[in-house]
Motif scaffolding. Sequence first.
Motif, PDB file in Angstrom:
ATOM      1  N   ILE A 131      -9.085  22.833  25.785  1.00 46.01           N
ATOM      2  CA  ILE A 131      -8.022  22.662  24.778  1.00 46.01           C
ATOM      3  C   ILE A 131      -6.966  23.751  24.943  1.00 46.01           C
ATOM      4  CG2 ILE A 131      -7.504  22.657  22.315  1.00 46.01           C
ATOM      5  CD1 ILE A 131      -8.958  20.166  23.232  1.00 46.01           C
ATOM      6  N   LEU A 132      -7.394  24.990  25.192  1.00 43.13           N
ATOM      7  CA  LEU A 132      -6.434  26.083  25.375  1.00 43.13           C
ATOM      8  C   LEU A 132      -5.565  25.850  26.607  1.00 43.13           C
ATOM      9  CD1 LEU A 132      -8.559  29.253  24.521  1.00 43.13           C
ATOM     10  CD2 LEU A 132      -6.676  28.294  23.211  1.00 43.13           C
ATOM     11  N   ILE A 133      -6.142  25.296  27.656  1.00 41.20           N
ATOM     12  CA  ILE A 133      -5.348  24.992  28.851  1.00 41.20           C
ATOM     13  C   ILE A 133      -4.261  23.978  28.514  1.00 41.20           C
ATOM     14  CG2 ILE A 133      -5.427  23.952  31.150  1.00 41.20           C
ATOM     15  CD1 ILE A 133      -8.258  25.097  31.444  1.00 41.20           C
ATOM     16  N   LEU A 134      -4.611  22.940  27.763  1.00 42.78           N
ATOM     17  CA  LEU A 134      -3.621  21.934  27.357  1.00 42.78           C
ATOM     18  C   LEU A 134      -2.549  22.547  26.461  1.00 42.78           C
ATOM     19  CD1 LEU A 134      -5.988  18.894  26.604  1.00 42.78           C
ATOM     20  CD2 LEU A 134      -4.576  19.279  28.639  1.00 42.78           C
ATOM     21  N   VAL A 135      -2.975  23.438  25.547  1.00 43.20           N
ATOM     22  CA  VAL A 135      -2.005  24.112  24.678  1.00 43.20           C
ATOM     23  C   VAL A 135      -1.050  24.964  25.510  1.00 43.20           C
ATOM     24  CG1 VAL A 135      -1.751  25.876  22.887  1.00 43.20           C
ATOM     25  CG2 VAL A 135      -3.486  24.114  22.648  1.00 43.20           C
ATOM     26  N   GLY A 136      -1.588  25.655  26.517  1.00 42.66           N
ATOM     27  CA  GLY A 136      -0.756  26.472  27.382  1.00 42.66           C
ATOM     28  C   GLY A 136       0.300  25.658  28.111  1.00 42.66           C
ATOM     29  N   PHE A 137      -0.094  24.503  28.639  1.00 44.09           N
ATOM     30  CA  PHE A 137       0.883  23.638  29.307  1.00 44.09           C
ATOM     31  C   PHE A 137       1.921  23.112  28.318  1.00 44.09           C
ATOM     32  CE2 PHE A 137      -2.448  23.130  32.666  1.00 44.09           C
ATOM     33  CZ  PHE A 137      -1.672  23.580  33.724  1.00 44.09           C
ATOM     34  N   ALA A 138       1.498  22.851  27.080  1.00 40.49           N
ATOM     35  CA  ALA A 138       2.450  22.381  26.060  1.00 40.49           C
ATOM     36  C   ALA A 138       3.455  23.475  25.701  1.00 40.49           C
ATOM     37  CB  ALA A 138       1.692  21.918  24.814  1.00 40.49           C
ATOM     38  N   LEU A 139       3.000  24.732  25.696  1.00 37.22           N
ATOM     39  CA  LEU A 139       3.889  25.845  25.343  1.00 37.22           C
ATOM     40  C   LEU A 139       4.999  26.041  26.374  1.00 37.22           C
ATOM     41  CD1 LEU A 139       1.409  28.559  23.999  1.00 37.22           C
ATOM     42  CD2 LEU A 139       2.977  27.130  22.700  1.00 37.22           C
ATOM     43  N   LYS A 140       4.790  25.563  27.594  1.00 36.15           N
ATOM     44  CA  LYS A 140       5.827  25.693  28.611  1.00 36.15           C
ATOM     45  C   LYS A 140       7.089  24.920  28.234  1.00 36.15           C
ATOM     46  CE  LYS A 140       2.865  26.536  32.626  1.00 36.15           C
ATOM     47  NZ  LYS A 140       2.469  26.091  33.981  1.00 36.15           N
ATOM     48  N   LYS A 141       6.943  23.945  27.344  1.00 37.56           N
ATOM     49  CA  LYS A 141       8.089  23.142  26.927  1.00 37.56           C
ATOM     50  C   LYS A 141       8.793  23.714  25.705  1.00 37.56           C
ATOM     51  CE  LYS A 141       5.975  18.901  28.748  1.00 37.56           C
ATOM     52  NZ  LYS A 141       5.530  17.516  28.436  1.00 37.56           N
ATOM     53  N   VAL A 142       8.219  24.786  25.135  1.00 34.47           N
ATOM     54  CA  VAL A 142       8.818  25.428  23.958  1.00 34.47           C
ATOM     55  C   VAL A 142       9.506  26.707  24.418  1.00 34.47           C
ATOM     56  CG1 VAL A 142       8.404  26.361  21.662  1.00 34.47           C
ATOM     57  CG2 VAL A 142       6.986  24.473  22.514  1.00 34.47           C
ATOM     58  N   GLU A 143      10.804  26.776  24.215  1.00 33.74           N
ATOM     59  CA  GLU A 143      11.607  27.889  24.748  1.00 33.74           C
ATOM     60  C   GLU A 143      11.083  29.241  24.301  1.00 33.74           C
ATOM     61  OE1 GLU A 143      14.495  29.741  26.914  1.00 33.74           O
ATOM     62  OE2 GLU A 143      14.111  27.578  26.880  1.00 33.74           O
ATOM     63  N   SER A 144      10.807  29.389  22.986  1.00 39.25           N
ATOM     64  CA  SER A 144      10.411  30.706  22.477  1.00 39.25           C
ATOM     65  C   SER A 144       9.024  31.151  22.912  1.00 39.25           C
ATOM     66  CB  SER A 144      10.467  30.748  20.950  1.00 39.25           C
ATOM     67  OG  SER A 144      10.459  29.513  20.396  1.00 39.25           O
ATOM     68  N   PHE A 145       8.164  30.225  23.361  1.00 37.67           N
ATOM     69  CA  PHE A 145       6.791  30.582  23.743  1.00 37.67           C
ATOM     70  C   PHE A 145       6.536  30.366  25.236  1.00 37.67           C
ATOM     71  CE2 PHE A 145       6.453  29.434  19.237  1.00 37.67           C
ATOM     72  CZ  PHE A 145       5.837  30.563  18.735  1.00 37.67           C
ATOM     73  N   ARG A 146       7.577  30.054  25.970  1.00 36.87           N
ATOM     74  CA  ARG A 146       7.388  29.720  27.391  1.00 36.87           C
ATOM     75  C   ARG A 146       6.801  30.886  28.172  1.00 36.87           C
ATOM     76  NH1 ARG A 146      12.513  26.986  29.765  1.00 36.87           N
ATOM     77  NH2 ARG A 146      11.791  25.438  28.248  1.00 36.87           N
ATOM     78  N   SER A 147       7.192  32.113  27.835  1.00 38.39           N
ATOM     79  CA  SER A 147       6.700  33.273  28.586  1.00 38.39           C
ATOM     80  C   SER A 147       5.202  33.503  28.369  1.00 38.39           C
ATOM     81  CB  SER A 147       7.482  34.525  28.182  1.00 38.39           C
ATOM     82  OG  SER A 147       7.338  34.772  26.791  1.00 38.39           O
ATOM     83  N   LEU A 148       4.671  33.036  27.232  1.00 37.30           N
ATOM     84  CA  LEU A 148       3.247  33.231  26.942  1.00 37.30           C
ATOM     85  C   LEU A 148       2.375  32.111  27.503  1.00 37.30           C
ATOM     86  CD1 LEU A 148       3.349  34.440  23.222  1.00 37.30           C
ATOM     87  CD2 LEU A 148       2.961  35.823  25.254  1.00 37.30           C
TER      88      LEU A 148
END
Length: 604
Positions: free
Chosen positions: A333-350
Amino acid sequence: MITRMTRYSFILLSGEKEGFLSHLRELGLMDITRSVKPIDAKSSSMLDTATSLSALIQKLEALDIPGEGSSFVISSEVEKSLPTAATAAFTRLSALEASLAAAEKDAAAKRPWGDFSTEKIKALEAVGFKIRYHAVTAKAFKEEWAEQYPLQKISESDGKIYFVTVSDSLVDIPEVPAPSGSFVEAEKEAETIRGEIAAVQRELAAIKKHLPEIRAEYDKALSDLDLYLAGEASVSAAEDTIVTFEGFAPTESDGAVTSFLEECGVFYLKEAARVEENPPIKFKNNRFVRMFEVLTDMYGRPSYDGFDPTPFISIFFLLFFAFCMGDAGYGLILILVGFALKKVESFRSLAPLVVTLGIGTTLVGFFFHTFFSMNIANWSIFAPVKWMFLPDHLFGLSSFDAAMVLAILIGVFHICLAMIVKTIAATRARGFLESLGTWGWTLLIVGGVIVGGIALTGVISSEVTKWVIIVLGVLSALGIFLFNNIHRNPLVNIGSGLWETYNTVTGLLGDVLSYLRLYALGLAGAKLGEAFNAIGTMVLGDGSSVVPWIAFILIVVVGHTLNLAMCALGAFVHPLRLNFLEFFKNSGYEASGRSFNPLKYNNK
């Protein structure tokens, strides 16, 4: 790894200051020693501008109006000043939302009275008939009132009866204030305001499409502030005709910096940076370790003669986080969340860090043979790789859970590594003779752990083990009690050694036991997940109908979502504590450095 720095001193005419700093900003390699906070009214104003732009960007990013903004055309004048237009639009939107709230409240108050003509009511009152408004509870309403007075029920809502009476004399029924208008009129006013809000939202949605330009303006504001602070850091001399600057650049970039300065024709001096000058700290790590630099910065950067703890944090924070989560399903689930965060500008670096933590959690969770709090050790599909799973007990310690023993062993190793790092850093910074006390403790504790571990395997005999321990003890005692400071009186050294012994012995046991939190958090998460699984299974029963399946899915999904959130919070905080307290304390790490902040354009 800490990058070596070169210190540069510049001397130039006052009139050349601004141009020279602008050129340095283009170079992007020179950290001019300057304040990091506003120092006067102008810099405070510049910071306020940058802060306002940052807040505006956050508000625009949070704005979610699907499909809106495409029909709104921004004029060329507005496009020249997007932040001003956006700020004004948000101000109008806030005022309109307040007006809408008041209008909706007014409409709700008028709704029970329905639609009526204020002109006709005024006409009745003109000929002497007074319209009186009443609202009483259904229990308090008396039917005989209709026989005594001209009465008309209007509506019944929320347990109240709303009615009016028409009379040229007083009525013996409690009255309420007359509505200022009809419900339809109030609703029309609210609808008008809604239309105005929609128009402003479309304008903001259109402005949001220009968010990159606003971000660029924000970057420029920060860059200009940085440039101004650097300029104000100069020291004037010779009746303000010349100014001097001090700056630091990575030694590995000496060639590029020197070539640039020669082209500028500026007078400069350079020398290797010294610790007492407090040079800025720049890390040089590989791609994996760089992801964890944000954690080091949460505590603070090391001094110039210190060591970079990020490589150690990268390994042990990942291990501790995965240990606390301890579930392969949660890792996925965390891996999927991480890939989803790549599409969010403010959280892309994390996003890369979250994906990495997810991968680590998946591997450790598989080692713990746990998948969404289910024990997969007995699943036939994993029979060929069952040897990879953590056994129930380690080293024949049947009274202790294997995960608990493993947590303690990891803690012992982590602390021993910290002491080795402390010894190496102390020797490099002060020399061997000046760090004999540190060597004594490392020999005693790390050497004792190593010898004890080897002895337990039976590789060496008990007699050899005894003499090795005696030798280690004697050498350690010399460093701890006699030579902890070779420039001091031996009797003072003995007293200092005794005090340090008390602190070390009492603190070391607590440090080791702190690592039990890894086992405790993992166990708590697993048991809570098992509870949700058990509740869902009980609700499901034999699964003969659709409704139990729906309830089962809801219980399991909601339960594991909550459990994952709580586990992730604990798995972030407690591994940080183990690194920031236990490891840093035993490694002698001190966060007294400042980050390398070269003068540059922020959008580069």
